[in-house]
Design an enzyme around this catalytic site. Structure first.
Site, PDB file in Angstrom:
ATOM      1  N   VAL A  53       0.906  -1.155   0.105  1.00  0.00           N
ATOM      2  CA  VAL A  53      -0.083  -0.122  -0.025  1.00  0.00           C
ATOM      3  C   VAL A  53       0.966   1.269  -0.061  1.00  0.00           C
ATOM      4  O   VAL A  53       0.684   2.247  -0.723  1.00  0.00           O
ATOM      5  CB  VAL A  53      -0.835   0.048   1.416  1.00  0.00           C
ATOM      6  N   ARG A  84      11.538  -0.466   8.161  1.00  0.00           N
ATOM      7  CA  ARG A  84      12.182  -1.191   8.820  1.00  0.00           C
ATOM      8  C   ARG A  84      13.569  -1.466   8.679  1.00  0.00           C
ATOM      9  O   ARG A  84      14.579  -1.205   9.237  1.00  0.00           O
ATOM     10  CB  ARG A  84      11.442  -2.616   9.208  1.00  0.00           C
ATOM     11  N   LYS A 144      -7.128  -1.900   9.826  1.00  0.00           N
ATOM     12  CA  LYS A 144      -8.269  -2.143  10.358  1.00  0.00           C
ATOM     13  C   LYS A 144      -8.286  -2.710  11.932  1.00  0.00           C
ATOM     14  O   LYS A 144      -8.921  -2.759  12.552  1.00  0.00           O
ATOM     15  CB  LYS A 144      -9.281  -3.107   9.611  1.00  0.00           C
ATOM     16  N   GLU A 168     -10.526   5.590   5.691  1.00  0.00           N
ATOM     17  CA  GLU A 168     -11.248   5.140   4.475  1.00  0.00           C
ATOM     18  C   GLU A 168     -11.065   3.795   4.209  1.00  0.00           C
ATOM     19  O   GLU A 168     -11.850   2.871   3.810  1.00  0.00           O
ATOM     20  CB  GLU A 168     -11.607   6.098   3.205  1.00  0.00           C
ATOM     21  N   ILE A 175     -13.579   1.032  -2.031  1.00  0.00           N
ATOM     22  CA  ILE A 175     -15.033   1.438  -1.794  1.00  0.00           C
ATOM     23  C   ILE A 175     -15.266   2.524  -0.890  1.00  0.00           C
ATOM     24  O   ILE A 175     -14.694   2.411   0.249  1.00  0.00           O
ATOM     25  CB  ILE A 175     -15.925   0.234  -1.440  1.00  0.00           C
ATOM     26  N   GLY A 226      -1.462 -10.811  -3.848  1.00  0.00           N
ATOM     27  CA  GLY A 226      -1.398  -9.479  -2.887  1.00  0.00           C
ATOM     28  C   GLY A 226      -2.810  -9.300  -2.163  1.00  0.00           C
ATOM     29  O   GLY A 226      -2.734  -8.100  -1.437  1.00  0.00           O
ATOM     30  N   GLU A 229      -3.544 -11.189   3.803  1.00  0.00           N
ATOM     31  CA  GLU A 229      -2.587 -10.787   4.803  1.00  0.00           C
ATOM     32  C   GLU A 229      -1.536 -11.801   4.921  1.00  0.00           C
ATOM     33  O   GLU A 229      -1.528 -12.998   4.408  1.00  0.00           O
ATOM     34  CB  GLU A 229      -3.441 -11.007   6.146  1.00  0.00           C
ATOM     35  N   ASP A 240     -10.376 -10.749   9.726  1.00  0.00           N
ATOM     36  CA  ASP A 240     -10.171  -9.292   8.761  1.00  0.00           C
ATOM     37  C   ASP A 240     -11.637  -8.940   8.468  1.00  0.00           C
ATOM     38  O   ASP A 240     -11.672  -7.693   8.713  1.00  0.00           O
ATOM     39  CB  ASP A 240      -9.523  -9.940   7.407  1.00  0.00           C
ATOM     40  N   LYS A 244     -13.252  -5.322   9.997  1.00  0.00           N
ATOM     41  CA  LYS A 244     -14.099  -4.239   9.112  1.00  0.00           C
ATOM     42  C   LYS A 244     -15.583  -4.183   9.370  1.00  0.00           C
ATOM     43  O   LYS A 244     -16.243  -2.899   9.467  1.00  0.00           O
ATOM     44  CB  LYS A 244     -14.010  -4.760   7.735  1.00  0.00           C
TER      45      LYS A 244
HETATM   46  N1  HSE Z   1      -6.529  -9.516   3.275  1.00  0.00           N
HETATM   47  C1  HSE Z   1      -7.598  -8.610   2.893  1.00  0.00           C
HETATM   48  C2  HSE Z   1      -8.452  -8.986   1.885  1.00  0.00           C
HETATM   49  C3  HSE Z   1      -7.206  -6.754   2.180  1.00  0.00           C
HETATM   50  O1  HSE Z   1      -8.412 -10.079   1.312  1.00  0.00           O
HETATM   51  O2  HSE Z   1      -9.553  -8.439   1.565  1.00  0.00           O
HETATM   52  C4  HSE Z   1      -7.185  -5.858   3.163  1.00  0.00           C
HETATM   53  O3  HSE Z   1      -7.984  -5.752   4.083  1.00  0.00           O
END
Ligand code: HSE
Length: 478
Positions: A53, A84, A144, A168, A175, A226, A229, A240, A244
């Protein structure tokens, strides 16, 4: 070095005051009485983290520079990028003089106006955000996990310092759902949000459905592309999506909802068999995050919120059923607005960076205006536990194939007040027979029932001699 402001009309300004401190003072006093016309066109950014990102953001800041300058009146300039290891190869070439391993120094540097946190995880992200906010700097984050666990501490700190804390990108990446809930839908009575908010699991379920693909091979592809996670259990076990869901519920319902409030199940128990039965019955299996608001009623004297993440059978004609691959979508139900669906890329470097950039431009223009966006506030939510929630259910059982079996099974549903909507029986092929007892498969879809009643039914069924196994139970959107 202390950089002077461009158009300050104050007399006797002590220029030994740092840029950031002076800006903060002016924001809260001088600008309000109209003695400062403009602070500066150039807004300097400290970026924490330069992974997928971070690299995407640096690329966009470069390629969109003149557009941003023309349309928003600010020049965004990177003051430093904390990493790092400064010697590591990166997706996007970063000038070596911008790289630093001293994140703590970058966030409080006088040369930095806004901090963008793209490290992920709770620490050191939390401490760095606190240091930046305490130094009066707006913070943008895509994190998140941070927000769903300690977000309220940070929102309050940002509010106390009168600066932006924008996020966001943290829920469904590209989105614009957070801004839509916070601004466009702020007056709406939102009753339910259902989202496909994890790209990795949607990608896996889509390929399992469309190609009959194997779960682990598809997971490796998601990691290579990509979406996943670093630790894919966060994706496949629903953590995850749960984070959210907590973020979206807080914004939509104006109550404090945290990760620990979210009931979650992942997708690892979903079999090819379930996917085929769902298809034949007219459903698609999706990992859904569902947040619901329950006004006081016979069941409760106070407003409650239910938040859960689990594999769900979605009718084929529901808008969420058509969301394929790594795409995300958030379906919002409002009393006046009706049904709305927000669709787009919820993972990946550039889509996530695009949302971060939008926040960054907002924060930069707010900084010039001396304004900031509202943060989620409100009381701690009263959470309605999963046992008290209602849904229709799918149940996949393996049973003995002889007279009286169906009656015995149906009686277990009846004992717990769960009404059967449909039932289908198939003979098990020899290669699927896992025990001498398993001769037939029964697939049930129920009417809407209370979760605790359905769980009690399943517990009873497990005890029956004629039941060889309970393959899966899944919630169904009725
Ligand atoms: N690993 C998350 C997903 C992406 O697959 O949606 C970032 O939140």
């Amino acid at each position: 070095m202390v950089k002077p402001f461009t158009e300050v009309t104050l007399n006797n300004v002590d220029w030994s005051i740092s840029n950031a401190t002076l800006r903060l003072l002016l924001t809260h006093s001088a600008r309000q009485v109209g003695i400062v016309k403009d602070v500066s066109r150039t807004v300097r950014i400290g970026v924490l983290g330069c992974g997928t990102v971070g690299s995407g953001l640096l690329e966009l800041l470069e390629s969109r520079r003149s557009h941003i300058s023309k349309t928003s009146g600010v020049d965004l300039e990177v003051a430093g990028v904390a990493v790092r290891s400064a010697s590591k190869d990166r997706n996007y070439p970063v000038a070596s003089e911008l790289l630093t391993t001293k994140a703590e120094e970058l966030v409080t540097s006088d040369d930095v106006d806004i901090v963008v946190e793209l490290i992920g995880g709770i620490e050191p992200a939390r401490s760095l955000c606190v240091a930046a906010l305490e130094a009066g700097k707006p913070v943008i984050t895509a994190n998140k996990e941070l927000l769903a666990n300690v977000g309220f501490e940070l929102y309050e700190l940002a509010d106390a310092h009168g600066v932006d804390f924008l996020y966001e990108a943290s829920a469904a990446a590209a989105i614009p759902i957070v801004r839509s809930l916070r601004e466009s839908l702020v007056g709406e009575d939102i009753t339910r949000i259902m989202g496909i908010v994890n790209g990795t699991t949607n990608y896996i379920l889509t390929r399992m459905d469309e190609e009959g693909a194997d779960y682990s091979a598809v997971l490796s592809d998601a990691q290579r592309l990509g979406y996943a996670e670093r630790d894919p259990t966060a994706d496949v076990d629903g953590f995850d999506a749960g984070a959210k869901a907590a973020i979206l519920a807080s914004v939509a319902f104006g109550k404090k909802v945290v990760a620990g409030d979210v009931y979650h199940e992942g997708i690892s128990a979903v079999t090819q068999n379930d996917i085929e039965f769902a298809r034949n019955l007219g459903y698609v299996i999706k990992l859904l995050a569902v947040a619901e608001l329950f006004e006081p009623s016979d069941e409760s004297t106070e407003t409650e919120i239910g938040v859960r993440v689990h594999p769900t059978m979605v009718p084929k004609d529901h808008p969420l059923a058509s969301v394929r691959g790594s795409f995300n979508a958030v379906f919002v139900e409002g009393a006046a607005a009706g049904e709305l669906m927000f669709y787009g890329r919820g993972a990946g470097g550039l889509p996530t960076a695009s949302a971060v950039l939008g926040d960054l431009i907002d924060a930069a223009t707010n900084l010039k205006r001396g304004a900031h966006e509202p943060v989620p506030a409100g009381d701690r939510a009263t959470i309605r536990p999963i046992d008290s929630l209602h849904s229709a259910y799918y149940l996949n059982l393996e049973v003995v194939d002889s007279s009286g079996v169906l009656a015995e099974v149906a009686a277990a549903f009846g004992r717990h007040n769960v009404s059967i909507l449909s039932m289908e029986q198939t003979a098990l092929p020899a290669d699927e027979v896992r025990s001498g007892k398993a001769e037939a498969r029964l697939i049930f879809i129920t009417h809407v029932a209370q979760e605790s009643d359905m769980q009690a039914t399943v517990a009873d069924l497990r005890k029956l001699d004629v039941v060889a196994g309970i393959v899966n139970m899944m919630r169904v959107i009725a």
